[in-house]
Design an enzyme around this catalytic site. Structure first.
Site, PDB file in Angstrom:
ATOM      1  CB  CYS A  37      -2.121  -5.605  -5.703  1.00 34.03           C
ATOM      2  SG  CYS A  37      -0.915  -6.863  -5.280  1.00 34.03           S
ATOM      3  CB  CYS A  40       4.415 -10.018  -7.068  1.00 34.04           C
ATOM      4  SG  CYS A  40       3.219  -9.962  -8.409  1.00 34.04           S
ATOM      5  CD  GLN A 618      -5.852  -3.819  13.566  1.00 33.44           C
ATOM      6  OE1 GLN A 618      -6.624  -4.464  12.877  1.00 33.44           O
ATOM      7  NE2 GLN A 618      -6.158  -2.607  13.984  1.00 33.44           N
ATOM      8  NE  ARG A 745      -6.630   5.240   8.433  1.00 32.86           N
ATOM      9  CZ  ARG A 745      -5.614   5.383   7.582  1.00 32.86           C
ATOM     10  NH1 ARG A 745      -5.649   4.818   6.395  1.00 32.86           N
ATOM     11  NH2 ARG A 745      -4.553   6.084   7.917  1.00 32.86           N
ATOM     12  N   GLY A 912      -8.113   2.448  17.128  1.00 32.08           N
ATOM     13  CA  GLY A 912      -8.682   3.736  17.508  1.00 32.08           C
ATOM     14  C   GLY A 912      -7.688   4.872  17.544  1.00 32.08           C
ATOM     15  CG  LEU A1092      -2.942  11.698  12.819  1.00 31.57           C
ATOM     16  CD1 LEU A1092      -2.621  12.852  11.930  1.00 31.57           C
ATOM     17  CD2 LEU A1092      -1.762  11.300  13.625  1.00 31.57           C
ATOM     18  CD  GLU A1094      -9.818   5.121  14.315  1.00 25.64           C
ATOM     19  OE1 GLU A1094     -10.548   4.147  14.122  1.00 25.64           O
ATOM     20  OE2 GLU A1094      -9.843   5.790  15.352  1.00 25.64           O
TER      21      GLU A1094
END
Ligand code: FES
Length: 1162
Positions: A37, A40, A618, A745, A912, A1092, A1094
């Site tokens: 990814c 690191c 969240q 999402r 949402g 907006l 999502e």
């Protein structure tokens, strides 16, 4: 590994011994632990004694053994700049070009670019995309990152028309808003493209960079002498049988590979097809070589394949049999037949995709055949026939260009106060901290005294009774403190939010692979993980085992409630239509792949059962509720804190709460602080994602394209517990033995929307009209009602559609694509335009209430907090903009510290797309209260300053702290009647995408996308455009790339970025334009904006349907008439297999016996 050394904390054992070992450079992030990814990324610098140069390269710290770093200088993000010293130009530009959203990938991006600049201070655009190819970003969609990098290029990255005031980066369009001829009044709005000011960037001065440590220059010479002594060569002749037979033995080191020059009459080529073009292992690759004796008589022939066996496989017998043959069609047919016989891939082969891999074997052979034929033709023009022009398309590889983009938004009103930041493209509040690595995430919090680490033991069975748990060996591992399981939970281990419960620990039985059975706490995460691996669990299988949607339907296994909506009489409508289409489509799931894995640190405070919970979530109030319920204490004892999180996308709600409970139970039992950071593999295993879906449809339509009757059944694979599935999908959620799927999402819209657009494709194919025409015919045109009888005005939907058609040049490009397709047999282009009506709303007032707390201190500074979570969507930046406007003070006066249950109780989840809407209202309310209190003082001294007014207010004992509140939107739905007003408003949009596919490999290239979105009046166009682009790219991932693979026993195979591919920088369209619809108002939301976060994801399906269009062109050319269905994700495998040709026909089919596939379709 270097990463753990850099991030090392003071832990129990180190405290007693050697404090200095704790380096604590937390700017370098843990993202996957497998080099997949780039989070690191650090820079390594070495002195090369032969060239006497310092070589710099970027590297993944998680893969670098410390022992390999002898005489190597390591530079981390902290080393190149910070807010305490000087922010490096790379850090500054990435932040100011809006290249960071959640910021978790940003230090890695910074270091990749920095390493590039150390070698090439003025890099080319190609070098930039190459340098970023290994860095994943799940949030930005890469465009703003590339924009930041481009500012270092010498070559122009814009149109160079700045001098004449017409630069593509600084365009202005004047649009007529209103005109009254009689009164001679006209109103205009101005559209802009400028999102940052390159003029304010510090210059890059390569002479000011860190120097290579002189002490490393000396000793490096000595080491290299040893290396040179070790160096031996392996020549290709030796290598070939070795590659063909097996991999290296443990005592062998591959030191060098010698590749000889090819001889006259010798041709060598290589081919590969991967799930993703960059940074991905091939599905199948091949190396082929032929040597001709005279003309085209084969003297030597070698064919090697990777990806069709456990090692590289040689088609020796095939090659042998073809010696002496001429290079012609007959030889090709024979070669295909022989190679498919020799290289047999069983139906159950690991890796799956068996038919596709078999097809690639011959497709690559055909490509090699054509390549060689073309070379022979060039060498001996008169001896060989021309390759038909349209066949030449097989030889051209896709070249990925540098993404070019334009973003257009409406400028603020000319009369707006210059200090008022609302509507302007403001940098993310934490942008600079993201880029310097100073932004603190959960796992960056310094170690607490005597802190413990936790690792979980998960079920290896999908459905079984737990017979016994034996932790005796685990307890012997040094540093292990305890093993925690269900009996240690003081109060609730099960939570009933719906009929079926959620579990903290499995008690008597397990219901999916990956369910947490118990947890080990130890003095370090290494010890905890070692011990967790030694826990033995004995199981007894239980029946039934339900994994797929089809199995759930067969067993009638669903979560309650199940609902349906009916509008009109569908049976009667089916009676009168001209044609009926029936079919089904399967949409695969999606992993959230937030860059920061699930993380929690629980700190018992030692008094009255108080606990601080620092968590990546969240929904802090929900964590507080569940942890308190689990421990049996009042909510008031649990203080939940969230500074920021590294992405969530819906994946940090229920699961984050259950994982917090596990850590809290461990902290409660041991009395120590407990840190629990899931590694990437376990994160992907334990947490679910987007629901795999099947949509079964029956559609009735007239020959003129009007659709009159639709009957659709949607089935979502919910996994083993309800989690948020019932909220995501209210109709039919299947209960299966998979990890529980959850919010993601788009909340079900991306799947439902794709089903709809798929049957539109079917109707188009059957009616002989274009999909675009069918969409236009059936689109809302005037004030109408939805199927649940909510009224809507589609004016902005139609405007988005028309603007998108025009801006994209859809009609002319469609014609151009058709022309191209006539000339090209093996490559085809496709184009699609998709409209969108995305609903915003929570369906119930209590779910959208919000609160804020604003303090004004006597120095004039303002501390703001609210219930929203910063996960990359820039909510705090927007809230500071709101406070700045309301209090009429600069943004720099306002600070946001953290979201906490101590300051904002009972907050709703940040889900949402609603964070800014609801919290913005609360912040506005709090600020207006404060300003009202200050007003008498301001009126008395109108020329005073903010600080003077605040001081005077204090002197007059005026309360300088206020809460603000928003009661929420009043949505409702009556399921009995099948009607309601569940949504507060709709976002509209349209996207047009063009692609090109390689019919032989299934590869594709995203050529261009144009998006027009109605998001009301944007509070921050830079943030909002970033959200649209990021969501769109995530949508490309969902619909074309990201594949979750499960074993027939329900175990997830795809547990990291090596197996699960999300889009990288080269996957975004080469040309991309985003336009925010002008003059759009939304009276119900703050400052007329729209939530907006999502919605843009669904527009990623424009790429899916462009691919569908290209496949349709292939099938039409080859006489495969009639409608067809393509499932999602439309991966290279699906595209290739849908483009049937003579090679797919050659593929041997599996015999009549049962074949257990390596993976199942869930
Ligand atoms: S900004 Fe790239 S992953 Fe968050």
């Amino acid at each position: 590994m270097l990463l753990s050394y850099l991030r090392k904390r003071r832990i129990l054992s180190l405290l007693r011994h050697s404090g200095p070992l704790a380096v604590r450079l937390t700017g370098t992030k843990y993202g996957c632990g497998g080099g997949g990814c780039g989070a690191c990324t650090v820079m390594l610098s070495r002195y090369e004694p032969v060239s006497k140069k310092i070589l710099h390269c970027s590297a993944n710290a998680c893969l670098i053994p410390i022992c390999s770093l002898h005489c190597t200088a390591v530079t981390t993000v902290e080393g190149i700049g910070s807010t305490k010293t000087r922010v490096h130009p790379v850090q500054e530009r990435l932040a100011k070009c809006h290249g960071s959203q959640c910021g978790f990938c940003t230090p890695g991006m910074v270091m990749s670019i920095y390493a590039l600049l150390r070698n090439h201070p003025e890099p080319t655009l190609e070098q930039i995309t190459e340098a970023l190819a290994g860095n994943l970003c799940r949030f930005t969609g890469y465009r703003p990152i590339i924009d930041g990098c481009k500012t270092f290029c010498k070559e122009p990255f814009c149109c160079q028309n700045k001098e004449i005031g017409n630069c593509c980066l600084e365009q202005e369009e004047k649009l007529l808003l209103f005109s009254n001829q009689e009164e001679k009044v006209s109103l205009f709005v101005f559209m802009r493209t400028k999102l940052f000011s390159a003029e304010e960037f510090q210059p890059l001065d390569p002479t000011q960079e860190l120097i290579f440590p002189p002490e490393l220059l000396v000793s490096r010479d000595a080491v290299d002498i040893n290396l040179i002594l070790l160096r031996v060569s392996v020549h290709l002749g030796e290598l070939t049988p070795w590659l063909g037979s097996n991999t290296l033995n443990p005592e062998e080191i591959l030191v060098s590979v010698h590749i000889p020059h090819s001889r006259k009459g010798e041709f060598v080529s290589a081919f590969r097809q991967a799930q993703r073009r960059e940074n991905a292992l091939p599905i199948v690759n091949a190396g082929m070589r032929v040597f001709f004796e005279e003309g085209d008589v084969i003297k030597e022939f070698s064919i090697f394949y990777g990806g069709v066996g456990c090692t590289t496989v040689s088609a020796k017998q095939t090659c042998q049999a073809l010696l002496g043959r001429h290079w012609d069609e007959g030889m090709l047919d024979e070669a295909c037949r022989l190679v498919l016989k020799e290289i047999s891939l069983p139906g159950s082969a690991p890796g799956g995709k068996v038919e596709y891999r078999r097809t690639l074997i011959v497709s690559f052979l055909f490509k090699f055949y054509l390549e060689v034929l073309q070379s022979l033709k060039t060498m001996y023009p008169s001896r060989y026939p021309d390759i038909p022009e349209k066949y030449e398309s097989a030889l051209k590889n896709f070249r990925i260009g540098i993404p070019q983009s334009v973003q257009m938004y409406q400028d603020v009103d000319a009369g707006q106060f210059p200090q008022d930041p609302v509507g302007r493209p403001i940098m993310h509040q934490s942008g600079i901290n993201h880029a310097t690595g100073e932004a603190v995430y959960c796992d960056d919090i310094r170690a607490v005294d005597e802190e413990l680490s936790l690792a979980v033991v998960t079920s290896s069975r999908p459905h079984a009774r737990i017979v016994s748990i034996d932790a005796s060996e685990a307890l012997k591992v040094p540093g292990v403190v305890d093993v925690i399981s269900a009996p240690n939970v003081p109060a609730a281990n099960e939570f009933y939010y719906f009929e079926d419960p959620e579990f903290v620990f499995a008690r008597d039985k397990v219901i999916c692979v990956g369910q947490v059975v118990c947890a080990v706490v130890a003095d370090s995460d290494v010890h905890a993980k070692q011990a967790a691996a030694k826990v033995k669990i004995e199981y007894e299988p239980l029946e039934p085992l339900i994994l797929t949607i089809e199995e759930a339907i067969r067993h009638n296994s669903f979560f309650e409630p199940q609902r349906k909506l009916e509008q009109g009489n569908v049976d009667e409508a089916f009676e009168i239509v001209d044609q009926i289409l029936e079919g089904e489509i399967h949409i695969g799931g999606q992993e959230h792949f937030y860059m920061e894995t699930q993380s929690v640190l629980v700190v018992p405070k030692g008094e009255d059962k108080e606990m601080d919970v620092y968590v990546s979530t969240q929904h802090p109030a929900f964590i507080q509720e569940m942890v308190a319920s689990c421990l049996g204490v009042p909510f008031s004892r649990i203080m939940c804190h969230v500074k920021r999180i590294g992405g969530a996308f819906g994946g940090k709600l229920m699961k984050a709460s259950l994982l917090s409970c596990i850590a809290a139970v461990a902290a409660n039992k041991t009395g120590h602080a407990v840190r629990f950071i899931l590694d990437r593999g376990n994160d992907m295993l334990i947490t679910g994602g987007r629901h795999p879906t099947i949509g079964k449809y029956k559609v009735g339509f007239m020959n003129d394209g009007r659709i009159l009757a639709v009957d659709v059944s949607y089935y979502f694979n919910g996994g083993c517990t309800p989690e948020d599935s019932i909220l995501v999908w209210i109709f039919c959620v299947c209960k299966t033995n998979l990890p529980s799927n959850t919010a993601f999402r788009g909340f079900g819209f991306p799947q439902a929307g794709l089903v709809t657009e798929s049957w539109i494709m079917g109707v188009a194919a059957k009616s002989g009209l274009s999909p675009q025409k069918i969409r236009e015919i059936n689109m809302y045109k005037e004030i109408s009602q939805t199927h649940y009888k909510q009224e809507l005005d589609p004016e902005n939907l139609v405007r988005c559609w028309n603007e998108c058609l025009e801006k994209s040049g859809y009609h002319s490009r469609r014609k151009a694509a058709e022309e191209f397709n006539k000339q090209s047999y093996w490559k085809k282009k496709g184009i699609a335009i998709i409209p969108m009506k995305f609903p915003f709303g929570f369906g119930k007032r209590s779910l959208s209430q919000a609160a804020a707390l604003v303090h004004i201190y006597t120095d004039g500074s303002v501390l703001l907090t609210h219930g929203g979570i910063e996960m990359g969507q820039g909510i705090h930046t927007k809230m500071i903009q709101v406070a700045s406007r309301e209090l009429k003070i600069p943004m720099s006066n306002v600070y946001f510290c953290e979201t906490s249950t101590t300051t904002i109780p009972n907050s709703c989840a940040s889900v949402g797309s609603g964070g800014t809407d609801v919290n913005g209202m609360a912040v506005k309310d709090a600020c207006q209260t404060l300003l009202k209190r200050l007003q008498p003082i301001i009126s008395e001294n109108p020329n005073g300053t903010w600080n003077e007014w605040v001081k005077e207010a204090f002197e007059q004992s005026i309360n300088l702290s206020s809460t603000g509140y928003f009661r929420g939107y009043d949505g409702y739905m009556d399921w009995e009647k099948g009607e309601g007003r569940p949504f507060d408003y709709f976002l509209y949009g349209a996207a047009c995408s063009e692609v090109e596919i390689d019919c032989l490999t299934g590869d594709h290239k995203n050529i261009r996308t144009d998006i027009v979105m109605d998001i009301g009046c944007s509070i921050n166009p830079a943030v909002d455009i970033g959200q649209i682009e990021g969501a769109f790219v995530q949508g490309i991932g969902l619909y074309t790339m990201e594949e979750l693979k499960y074993s027939p026993q329900g175990a997830l195979y795809t547990r990291g970025p090596d197996q699960y591919k999300i889009p990288v920088v080269c996957d975004i369209p080469e040309q991309m334009s985003i336009s925010l619809l002008s003059s759009s108002q939304n009276p119900v939301a703050i400052y007329s904006s729209k939530g907006l976060g999502e919605s843009g994801l669904f527009l990623g399906c424009s790429v899916f349907f462009a691919l569908w269009d290209a496949v349709a062109a292939v099938r039409q050319e080859r006489g495969q008439v009639g409608s067809f269905v393509l499932n999602s994700p439309l991966s290279p495998e699906q595209i290739r297999m849908a483009c049937a040709d003579r090679f797919t026909e050659m593929i041997p089919k599996d015999g009549p016996g049962p074949v257990t596939s390596w993976a199942i379709s869930i």
